[in-house]
Design an enzyme around this catalytic site. Structure first.
Site, PDB file in Angstrom:
ATOM      1  N   ASP B 322       0.799  -1.223   0.000  1.00  0.00           N
ATOM      2  CA  ASP B 322       0.000   0.000   0.000  1.00  0.00           C
ATOM      3  C   ASP B 322       0.831   1.273   0.000  1.00  0.00           C
ATOM      4  O   ASP B 322       0.424   2.269  -0.589  1.00  0.00           O
ATOM      5  CB  ASP B 322      -0.960   0.000   1.195  1.00  0.00           C
ATOM      6  N   TYR B 410      -9.894  -0.466   2.958  1.00  0.00           N
ATOM      7  CA  TYR B 410      -9.411  -0.582   4.343  1.00  0.00           C
ATOM      8  C   TYR B 410      -9.045   0.767   4.944  1.00  0.00           C
ATOM      9  O   TYR B 410      -8.499   1.623   4.262  1.00  0.00           O
ATOM     10  CB  TYR B 410      -8.152  -1.460   4.379  1.00  0.00           C
TER      11      TYR B 410
END
Lengths: 674, 674
Positions: B322, B410
Site C-alpha cells: 500500500d 481498508y
C-alpha cells in the site's frame, strides 16, 4: 438548555465516589457474602466448636459457588416461583494444627459438612498471622544481635513474611520465612533489604523455629529510594496537565446490587478473598435477535506465579503463588479517586473475613468507569463514488472494571474492559516496587559472576523473575455446551501451475476432542483459537464463537522437574481447556502454600477428559519475563499486557453498525472552584 | 476562582480544530514542502522540459531528506551562524514512458540531477491516473456488454484500480487492473463486486489493453451492506454516552511549526506522500542530567504488505504494497473532530503534489491530543510499616499523534503514543471494509471446496489475507552510534545440588556484529531485544538502551519462492537491523509497483554489513492474519495491535518519579448549549 440544578446533580454523581453497598432485600445468588452473613458464618462455625472457638482461625470464607445447572435453571425462569440455589458459604479454618473444610448453609443456619483436609499444602495465609509472625524477630535475641552486628537501629527494622515453597521435603509444617528491611530514611523498605538472615516461623506455634545469619551484605542506602511526593526535592517534572472526563449525558451504566448493565452488556461483579474480582454471567444484547446472549459464565484470575531466578540460599525459595498463598482479594487495595480511576468512575466495596471470622471492609475495592481513550470503534472514508464523499466514524467508548492488588512490593492492576463490539479485553499492569538483593557492588565493572539480575543502585540488584497470570475463563458461548476449535492457518502449494501464485494459506480447523488436543504452546503453529457453540450456527451456517487473541508471549523457562515448576505446571501451556468441574477453580490447587503439584490444572488434565460439545473452561496464561532495569528503581513505571476475547461469527453482522455516535456538548459557561 | 472569560478562551482552544499551518519565516530542515515550495518545484521541473511539460506527470514530490551528519551538525550548534543543510526536493516523474528521478535545489532554484531510472518497478500511482483508468471501462463496449449480460445498470457501476504485482513475467509495462462494483442501493461498493471480469489498463497509453469476461457470479445483494448512519433503520443501538475530555489547565503541549513539545518530549512531525506521518528527532528531557537526550532520529511506516489468499484467476494478483503503490500520504484522510480524535485534539494539515505538481491540501491530516485513558503511570500502596499507610498513585497522561489512511476499502489508524516514562507505543488499528468475492453460495452447507475465506452474507466471501506493517525506526539512543543486543534468557541447570532449586534463567547477552546476527524471527528464543549505546553507560555501568516490546506475532505463511513473498521478503524476519543508509528507506524498494524484489531490505541485508557501534536502523514488522468473520460485515470493528519502545537503563532511575499528579478541577457551575 439544561438547567443548572440538573447539572449540579450530574456533577455530584461524577465526583463523589459512590460506595454502592448492596442494600436490597434479596441477593443475586452470585453476590459475595454480606457483612451480616460473615457474622452468621462466624457464629455458626464457632458454635460448632464449643470450648475451642478462640483457637479457630478463619483462613478463607467465601461464597460456596452454587451448582451451575441449578443456577442456570433458576436464571432461565426469572418469573417463576422457583427458589434460588441454597446460599452457602465455603470456609477453611485451622484448628489444633488441622485444616478444616466447612460448608455452612445460610438459609438453615447450619453446617452442611466439616471435613479435615489431610493432603499436602496449606490454606491462604491470614493478614493477622502474617503480622504476628513478622513481629517475632524484633524480640528474638539472635536477631537483635544480628541487627546490632550490622550496626543498624532495631527501631527502624520492619519485617515481612514470605512463603517457603516446596523443594522435595517429605514432611512439611506450616511455616513462613521472615525477611527484614531497614526503613531508616525511607518508606521504601524493599530497597533496603537486610541480606543474609534466614528466619523460619512455625505458624501453628507462632514461634521462630530456625534462625541463620549466614552472610552480611551492605544494606543499600536510603538516598534516592523514596517515592512519596512529599519527600521529593525539586526539580519536579515532567509536568502533566490533567484531562477530566465529563459526561454530558451522565454515566451510561446502571448498577443494581452487583449487577452492571451498560450499552449492550450485562454482567455481575463479585469479590472473593482469593481471586479478588470475579465477573459472572456476562451477556451481550443482540440487536437483531432482540435478546441477551451469554458469553462468559464466570471469569477470574485463578493464580499468579512469580518465581525469582536466584538459586542461592537466601533467595532460591522465592517462587510465589500470590493468589493461593496471599489472596488477591486480601491484597486488594482501596482505589484512590482521580488517581487509580478517572473522575467519572464509581466505586464498589469488598468484604472478606478476618482471622476471627468477622467481616473486614475494603472500601473502593473496584472501580467502574466508561473509558473513552480517543480510540475509533469503526470508521470508513469513501471517495471512490463519483460526486460523493462519505465519512462515517464511530468513536469507541468501553466500560472498565478495575481492581488493584498490592502483594507486598508489587502492585497489579487488573482491568476487564467490555467493548460494545462484543470484545472483552483483559488488561494487566505491573507496577509497584521490585524485590532487590543487597550486594557489595556499586558498579557493574566489579561484577565477575552471575548476580541473577541488574545493578539498579549502589548495593542493589533487581533480581530476574517472571509473572505468570493464569485466568479461569468459563466461556458459555451462547449456551454452555461448547467446543474448542484450532483453526490452523496452513500454507498450501499451488499445484500444476494452475495459478501464477505458488502458495497461499488456508484454514484447516480441528475440533479438540479431549484435553490433550487443547494444550497449546502459542507461537509454534499459526492458528486462531476459537470457542464455538457446535449446536448454534449463524443463518449463513457458521458456528457461533469467540476467539482468543493472545498478548505477547512469555513461556516458563524453569525445568519441568524443578519443584516450583511442578507446583506451577499449569503454566506449561499457554492455553488449556477442561470440562467444567466445580472443584477445579484454582490452577495450582486449593491448598497452594507448600503445595506439591498434585492438584494442579496439569494433573487434572492428565485424565484427558472429553471436551467436545461440553461445558468447557478456557485457561489462559499471560506471562512476563522481567529483567529489571534502572527505570524500575525506586518504583516501576507500569508495564502493560493483555489479551482479547473477540466475537467470531457470534453475531450475524457487525453488532455496532447501528450505534449512534455519542453526543458531545460544549460546556462554555463554566467557572472553576479549585 | 478563574474568570469566566479565561475559561471561554480555554474552551475555544479545545473545541475548535486548529489548522496549524506553518507560517513562520524559516523552516525546520525536516519540514515537508510548503505549498509555495511545491509550486516552485513544479515550475522548475516543467521549465526543464520545454515543449513537453504538459506530458510530465509528478508521481512523487517530497522533501529530499537532508544528509543526517549535516543535519545533526547543524542541530548541535543551534546558536551558530551555520546554515542549515540545503533544502531540496526529491521528485519522481514519468515522461515519454520513462521514470525520472530529479533532485531540485530550492535555495538555488535549480535542478541538481535528473536521471532516468531503468530498473524494475514503477513509482507511486497518482490519484489522477487511477481515476482516469477507472473510468475507461464505462465507455468500453465489451465491458458495457458484460454489464448488460449481467442485467446491471451501467449508471450504478463504479470501478476502482488494483495493482497487478509481478509473477515472474520477463517484460513489464506500466499497467493496472480494474475491478468494478455495483452501487445500486448501497454506498458500500466493496460488498457488491462484479466478479469474473478482468480489465487491464496501460497507464502510459491510458487504454484498455486486455479484457476478459471469464465467469459470472451473483452480485451480492445491497440489503444489509450500508454503513451510513442516515441509511440505518431502527432499532438503533447499543447506546453510548459520550465522555468529553476537559483540560482544566489547558493542553500541555506546544506546537511551533511542526515541532511538538509536551511533558518531557520534543519531536518533529512531518508529512510525506508515501509514508504519511513521519516522526523525527524525538528527544526526551532527562531531569537528572538536565538535558534533552535523543531517542529516535526518524521513524515511519515504511511498507504495508497485504497479500490475499485466493490463487484463482481473478484474485491471485491481489498482493498489495500500500505504501509503495498507493502512498499512505496520498491515502491520508481528513480526520473528523470529535470522532476520529477526541474533543481536546488539535489538527495539522498535510500537502502533497498532484499529478500536475501543484500542491493538494489534506486538512486535518494529523491530530495531536493528550490521552488520559484512566491508566496508571505508577503506583504503590504500602501497609507493611506499622502505623503508616502510604498510597502514591500517578495517573498516566500520554500524547498521541494520529493519522488515518484509507486505501480503497481498508482504513488504517496509526498512532504514535509518547509516554512521560520514556516509552513510545506504536498503535495500529485496522478497520474499514473487507475485500469480498462474489460467489453463488448462500449457506455454508453448499460449500464443498476451498473458498479461501468465510461466507459473510449471501453470495459474499470475505477472502483470507494478511497485513504486515513494516516500520523504519532509526533509533539514536543517546547518540547515533548504537549496537543491537540480544539479551537471551537461558535456562541454567543448578549443578552439584548447591541449591534446593534445579533451574533458573539468566541473561546471556550477544551483541550483533553484522546484519545476519540481527535477523530475528520472534517466538523462537526468549530474549529482550535492545538497542544500546555502547559508548554511554549509566553511572552504575549499565549500557543505556531502549528495548523493543513486540506485539502479538504473525509471520508470513507464503512460500519463500512465491513471487509476492520475494517482493515482500522484508517480512521474512520480524526484526532486522541495518546500518543507516540514506537510500534505504522503503523496505520493499523505491519502485514498488511491479517490483521484482531486487531492492528490498532482504537484498540490502545480504551484504551482511557491520552494525556494531554504528548508526543503525531497526526494522520491525507487526503482522495480522485475517480470517474474516461475520462481525466484519458490512464494516469492521477495529482490530488493534501495537508494540512498544521502552527505555532500559536509559535513565538512572524512574524518569517519572518526580512527576506531580495532574490537577483536577471540579466544574460545578456549567450550563450546556446543546
Amino acid at each position: 438548555m439544561a438547567s443548572l440544578v440538573q447539572h449540579l446533580g450530574l456533577f455530584l454523581l461524577f465526583f463523589v465516589p459512590l460506595p454502592l453497598v448492596s442494600c436490597h432485600s434479596h441477593h443475586h445468588p452470585l453476590d459475595f457474602l454480606t457483612p451480616s452473613e460473615f457474622h452468621q458464618v462466624q457464629a455458626i462455625v464457632n458454635g460448632s466448636n464449643p470450648g475451642s472457638s478462640h483457637n479457630v482461625t478463619f483462613q478463607y470464607v467465601g461464597l460456596d459457588e452454587p451448582d451451575k445447572p441449578a443456577l442456570l435453571s433458576w436464571l432461565s425462569n426469572p418469573n417463576s416461583t422457583t427458589l434460588p440455589p441454597p446460599r452457602r458459604a465455603f470456609v477453611i479454618t485451622r484448628l489444633h494444627s488441622q485444616t478444616h473444610e466447612i460448608i455452612v448453609d445460610l438459609s438453615t443456619q447450619s453446617i452442611v459438612s466439616d471435613k479435615v483436609y489431610s493432603g499436602h499444602g496449606y490454606p491462604l495465609l491470614t493478614s493477622e498471622e502474617q503480622t504476628a509472625a513478622s513481629e517475632l524477630p524484633l524480640t528474638y535475641p539472635p536477631f537483635i544481635a544480628s541487627i546490632r552486628k550490622r550496626k543498624l537501629k532495631l527501631s527502624d527494622v520492619v519485617c515481612s513474611t514470605f512463603t517457603v515453597g516446596w523443594f522435595g521435603e517429605e514432611k512439611s509444617r506450616r511455616v513462613l520465612k521472615i525477611l527484614c528491611f531497614y526503613t531508616d530514611g525511607t518508606a521504601n523498605l524493599y530497597m533496603r533489604p537486610i541480606e543474609g538472615v534466614t528466619i523460619v516461623v512455625d505458624l501453628d506455634e507462632m514461634t521462630i523455629t530456625e534462625y541463620y545469619d549466614r552472610l552480611t551484605a551492605p544494606v543499600p542506602e536510603a538516598e534516592g529510594t523514596e517515592y512519596r511526593l512529599s519527600k521529593q526535592k525539586p526539580p519536579f517534572g515532567p509536568r502533566l496537565n490533567g484531562v477530566s472526563a465529563m459526561q454530558p449525558d451522565g454515566p451510561g451504566f446502571k448498577i443494581d446490587g452487583h449487577n452492571i448493565r451498560w450499552a449492550n452488556w450485562d454482567f455481575h461483579v463479585s469479590f472473593d478473598a482469593r481471586a479478588g474480582l470475579i465477573i459472572s454471567l456476562a451477556s451481550i444484547y443482540d440487536l437483531q435477535k432482540r435478546t441477551f446472549r451469554r458469553v462468559l459464565y464466570r471469569g477470574y484470575l485463578s493464580e499468579l506465579f512469580v518465581p525469582y531466578m536466584d538459586p542461592t540460599e537466601e533467595w532460591y525459595y522465592k517462587t510465589f503463588f500470590d493468589l493461593g498463598e496471599f489472596g488477591f482479594g486480601l491484597c486488594t487495595v482501596p482505589l484512590q479517586p482521580l488517581a487509580d480511576c478517572p473522575s467519572n468512575a464509581v466505586f464498589m466495596d469488598g468484604y472478606y473475613a478476618g482471622q476471627d471470622g468477622k467481616p473486614v471492609k475494603i472500601s473502593n475495592a473496584f472501580c467502574i468507569f466508561e473509558q473513552q481513550a480517543g480510540r475509533i470503534m469503526w470508521r470508513h472514508t469513501e471517495i471512490e463514488i463519483p460526486g460523493e464523499e462519505i465519512r462515517e466514524v464511530r468513536p469507541e467508548v468501553s466500560l472498565v472494571v478495575r481492581m488493584v492488588a498490592t502483594v507486598g512490593n508489587y502492585d497489579y492492576v487488573l482491568d476487564w474492559e467490555f467493548k460494545p463490539s462484543g470484545s472483552i479485553k483483559l488488561g494487566v499492569g505491573l507496577t509497584g516496587i521490585l524485590e532487590v538483593k543487597g550486594v557489595s557492588y556499586t558498579h557493574t565493572s566489579q561484577i565477575k559472576e552471575d548476580v541473577y539480575g541488574t545493578l539498579l543502585a549502589h548495593n542493589t540488584i533487581g533480581v530476574n523473575h517472571d509473572h505468570f497470570l493464569t485466568y479461569h475463563l468459563d466461556l458459555d458461548v451462547d449456551g454452555d455446551a461448547n467446543s474448542f476449535v484450532k483453526a490452523n492457518l496452513e500454507t498450501k502449494r499451488v499445484k500444476d501451475n494452475i495459478s501464477p501464485r505458488k502458495s497461499y494459506w488456508t484454514v484447516v480447523s480441528e475440533t479438540a476432542k479431549t484435553e490433550s488436543d487443547a494444550q497449546i504452546q502459542l507461537g509454534l503453529k499459526p492458528a486462531e483459537l476459537i470457542v464455538v457453540n457446535p449446536n448454534k450456527k449463524t443463518k449463513l451456517g457458521n458456528y457461533v464463537g469467540y476467539r482468543l487473541i493472545p498478548g505477547s508471549l512469555s513461556s516458563p523457562l524453569l525445568s519441568d522437574d524443578d519443584y516450583p515448576q511442578i507446583r506451577g505446571a499449569f503454566t506449561k501451556y499457554d492455553v488449556w481447556i477442561t470440562p467444567y468441574n466445580k472443584s477445579e477453580k484454582w490452577a495450582g490447587g486449593l491448598y497452594m502454600d507448600q503445595s506439591r503439584g498434585d492438584d494442579t490444572l496439569a494433573v487434572w488434565s492428565q485424565r484427558n477428559r472429553e471436551i467436545e460439545n461440553k461445558d468447557i473452561v478456557l485457561w489462559y496464561t499471560i506471562g512476563f519475563h522481567h529483567v529489571p532495569c534502572q527505570e524500575d528503581f525506586p518504583v516501576m513505571p507500569t508495564l502493560s499486557g493483555g489479551f482479547e476475547l473477540r466475537p467470531t461469527n457470534f453475531f450475524e453482522r457487525n453488532p455496532v453498525l447501528k450505534t449512534k455516535p455519542p453526543t458531545y456538548v460544549h460546556w462554555p459557561n463554566c467557572t472553576t472552584k479549585s
